[in-house]
Scaffold this motif. Structure first.
Motif, PDB file in Angstrom:
ATOM      1  N   LEU A  18      89.668  22.513 -14.253  1.00  0.00           N
ATOM      2  CA  LEU A  18      89.831  21.082 -14.524  1.00  0.00           C
ATOM      3  C   LEU A  18      88.729  20.278 -13.846  1.00  0.00           C
ATOM      4  O   LEU A  18      88.149  19.367 -14.444  1.00  0.00           O
ATOM      5  N   TRP A  19      88.426  20.599 -12.610  1.00  0.00           N
ATOM      6  CA  TRP A  19      87.358  19.909 -11.886  1.00  0.00           C
ATOM      7  C   TRP A  19      86.013  20.067 -12.600  1.00  0.00           C
ATOM      8  O   TRP A  19      85.272  19.101 -12.770  1.00  0.00           O
ATOM      9  N   MET A  20      85.730  21.290 -13.032  1.00  0.00           N
ATOM     10  CA  MET A  20      84.465  21.546 -13.724  1.00  0.00           C
ATOM     11  C   MET A  20      84.408  20.784 -15.052  1.00  0.00           C
ATOM     12  O   MET A  20      83.365  20.227 -15.407  1.00  0.00           O
ATOM     13  N   LEU A  21      85.531  20.742 -15.760  1.00  0.00           N
ATOM     14  CA  LEU A  21      85.563  20.018 -17.035  1.00  0.00           C
ATOM     15  C   LEU A  21      85.418  18.509 -16.820  1.00  0.00           C
ATOM     16  O   LEU A  21      84.795  17.823 -17.637  1.00  0.00           O
ATOM     17  N   LEU A  22      85.972  17.993 -15.737  1.00  0.00           N
ATOM     18  CA  LEU A  22      85.849  16.564 -15.459  1.00  0.00           C
ATOM     19  C   LEU A  22      84.393  16.168 -15.217  1.00  0.00           C
ATOM     20  O   LEU A  22      83.958  15.084 -15.612  1.00  0.00           O
ATOM     21  N   TRP A  23      83.632  17.044 -14.567  1.00  0.00           N
ATOM     22  CA  TRP A  23      82.232  16.729 -14.296  1.00  0.00           C
ATOM     23  C   TRP A  23      81.339  17.019 -15.489  1.00  0.00           C
ATOM     24  O   TRP A  23      80.243  16.476 -15.595  1.00  0.00           O
ATOM     25  N   PHE A  26      78.103  22.617 -15.317  1.00  0.00           N
ATOM     26  CA  PHE A  26      78.294  23.666 -14.330  1.00  0.00           C
ATOM     27  C   PHE A  26      77.143  23.645 -13.329  1.00  0.00           C
ATOM     28  O   PHE A  26      75.982  23.671 -13.712  1.00  0.00           O
ATOM     29  N   SER A  27      77.511  23.572 -12.076  1.00  0.00           N
ATOM     30  CA  SER A  27      76.534  23.738 -11.001  1.00  0.00           C
ATOM     31  C   SER A  27      77.267  24.395  -9.837  1.00  0.00           C
ATOM     32  O   SER A  27      78.494  24.330  -9.740  1.00  0.00           O
ATOM     33  N   VAL A  28      76.510  25.003  -8.963  1.00  0.00           N
ATOM     34  CA  VAL A  28      77.109  25.668  -7.808  1.00  0.00           C
ATOM     35  C   VAL A  28      77.820  24.647  -6.925  1.00  0.00           C
ATOM     36  O   VAL A  28      78.926  24.897  -6.440  1.00  0.00           O
ATOM     37  N   LEU A  29      77.219  23.466  -6.761  1.00  0.00           N
ATOM     38  CA  LEU A  29      77.850  22.423  -5.953  1.00  0.00           C
ATOM     39  C   LEU A  29      79.181  21.987  -6.568  1.00  0.00           C
ATOM     40  O   LEU A  29      80.182  21.864  -5.852  1.00  0.00           O
ATOM     41  N   ASN A  30      79.214  21.774  -7.885  1.00  0.00           N
ATOM     42  CA  ASN A  30      80.471  21.399  -8.540  1.00  0.00           C
ATOM     43  C   ASN A  30      81.519  22.493  -8.384  1.00  0.00           C
ATOM     44  O   ASN A  30      82.697  22.204  -8.187  1.00  0.00           O
ATOM     45  N   LEU A  31      81.108  23.755  -8.502  1.00  0.00           N
ATOM     46  CA  LEU A  31      82.035  24.869  -8.338  1.00  0.00           C
ATOM     47  C   LEU A  31      82.598  24.891  -6.922  1.00  0.00           C
ATOM     48  O   LEU A  31      83.814  25.018  -6.733  1.00  0.00           O
ATOM     49  N   LEU A  32      81.737  24.747  -5.913  1.00  0.00           N
ATOM     50  CA  LEU A  32      82.196  24.769  -4.518  1.00  0.00           C
ATOM     51  C   LEU A  32      83.120  23.593  -4.211  1.00  0.00           C
ATOM     52  O   LEU A  32      84.141  23.762  -3.542  1.00  0.00           O
ATOM     53  N   GLY A  34      84.905  22.022  -6.435  1.00  0.00           N
ATOM     54  CA  GLY A  34      86.124  22.304  -7.187  1.00  0.00           C
ATOM     55  C   GLY A  34      87.030  23.274  -6.457  1.00  0.00           C
ATOM     56  O   GLY A  34      88.250  23.097  -6.411  1.00  0.00           O
ATOM     57  N   ILE A  35      86.447  24.304  -5.851  1.00  0.00           N
ATOM     58  CA  ILE A  35      87.236  25.255  -5.064  1.00  0.00           C
ATOM     59  C   ILE A  35      87.841  24.553  -3.854  1.00  0.00           C
ATOM     60  O   ILE A  35      89.026  24.744  -3.540  1.00  0.00           O
ATOM     61  N   GLY A  36      87.050  23.735  -3.191  1.00  0.00           N
ATOM     62  CA  GLY A  36      87.573  22.970  -2.053  1.00  0.00           C
ATOM     63  C   GLY A  36      88.695  22.031  -2.469  1.00  0.00           C
ATOM     64  O   GLY A  36      89.728  21.931  -1.785  1.00  0.00           O
ATOM     65  N   PHE A  37      88.496  21.349  -3.574  1.00  0.00           N
ATOM     66  CA  PHE A  37      89.514  20.443  -4.109  1.00  0.00           C
ATOM     67  C   PHE A  37      90.796  21.217  -4.440  1.00  0.00           C
ATOM     68  O   PHE A  37      91.903  20.784  -4.102  1.00  0.00           O
ATOM     69  N   ALA A  38      90.653  22.380  -5.093  1.00  0.00           N
ATOM     70  CA  ALA A  38      91.813  23.190  -5.450  1.00  0.00           C
ATOM     71  C   ALA A  38      92.542  23.686  -4.201  1.00  0.00           C
ATOM     72  O   ALA A  38      93.777  23.713  -4.162  1.00  0.00           O
ATOM     73  N   LEU A  39      91.790  24.066  -3.162  1.00  0.00           N
ATOM     74  CA  LEU A  39      92.416  24.480  -1.900  1.00  0.00           C
ATOM     75  C   LEU A  39      93.187  23.335  -1.269  1.00  0.00           C
ATOM     76  O   LEU A  39      94.317  23.518  -0.789  1.00  0.00           O
ATOM     77  N   LEU A  40      92.587  22.147  -1.258  1.00  0.00           N
ATOM     78  CA  LEU A  40      93.248  20.969  -0.690  1.00  0.00           C
ATOM     79  C   LEU A  40      94.535  20.634  -1.448  1.00  0.00           C
ATOM     80  O   LEU A  40      95.586  20.417  -0.842  1.00  0.00           O
ATOM     81  N   VAL A  41      94.455  20.608  -2.771  1.00  0.00           N
ATOM     82  CA  VAL A  41      95.639  20.295  -3.580  1.00  0.00           C
ATOM     83  C   VAL A  41      96.705  21.372  -3.402  1.00  0.00           C
ATOM     84  O   VAL A  41      97.892  21.072  -3.256  1.00  0.00           O
ATOM     85  N   SER A  42      96.291  22.644  -3.402  1.00  0.00           N
ATOM     86  CA  SER A  42      97.248  23.741  -3.246  1.00  0.00           C
ATOM     87  C   SER A  42      97.934  23.707  -1.890  1.00  0.00           C
ATOM     88  O   SER A  42      99.119  24.034  -1.777  1.00  0.00           O
TER      89      SER A  42
END
Length: 190
Positions: A18-23, A26-32, A34-42
């Protein structure tokens, strides 16, 4: 333990996607991020475990996706015609459809697929009763309601055949057998 990790991985990966689609790129920064965001939400919010059926039929999934795209295109053209038609008079309906599956994932996918098709909005999904309430645009008579219900059940059927559990498939086949017997009985009596 592995099943628990897998069931938590699905929402986590969904959040990253979802984070990647919102932006939109695809970039490594967006992926990282997004992973951080997913960890925070989880970690902050409770995400219920997703029970996967362990069954996936690629052919049936392709049939579902092609039909969904066709439904979206046809409904978009119908809605465009309604929007430009000067003689259009609003006539809508709220219908409740009894779903066959009791799987949270199948019910959610069905609700999302129905919502994606223009002209219908899901109002409620009752998990306990297994019902889906939706608002349908451009319904002019009660005679159209059975067709709309059949369309929702056909969408659910395609999802069950693509990724539903074995229990869902058996429940679907039993319901279809019962429906066929009821139809045969009605034909014989008329």
């Amino acid at each position: 333990m592995i099943a628990r990790i897998a069931s938590g991985l699905v929402p986590f990966l969904g959040l990253v996607l979802l984070w990647m689609l919102l932006w939109g790129e695809f970039s490594v920064l967006n992926l990282l991020v997004g992973i951080g965001f997913a960890l925070l939400v989880s970690a902050t919010f409770y995400l219920p475990a997703v029970r996967l059926s362990g069954r996936f039929n690629p052919w049936r999934a392709l049939v579902f996706l092609v039909r969904l795209l066709a439904d979206i295109v046809v409904a978009s053209l119908q809605i465009a015609w309604v929007a430009v038609n000067p003689r259009y008079t609003p006539s809508n309906a709220i219908i409740v459809v009894q779903l066959r599956s009791r799987s949270d994932l199948v019910m959610t996918f069905t609700a999302e697929a129905v919502s994606l098709v223009p002209g219908s909005i899901v109002l409620d999904l009752d998990r306990e009763q297994g019902t889906l309430a939706l608002h349908a645009l451009d319904v002019h008579s009660a005679d159209e309601l059975p067709r709309l219900k059949r369309e929702v059940l056909a969408t659910e059927r395609r999802i069950i055949l693509a990724a539903g559990s074995h229990d869902d498939v058996e429940r679907l086949r039993a319901a279809e057998s019962t429906d066929k017997k009821s139809a045969d009985t009605r034909e014989a009596t008329s």
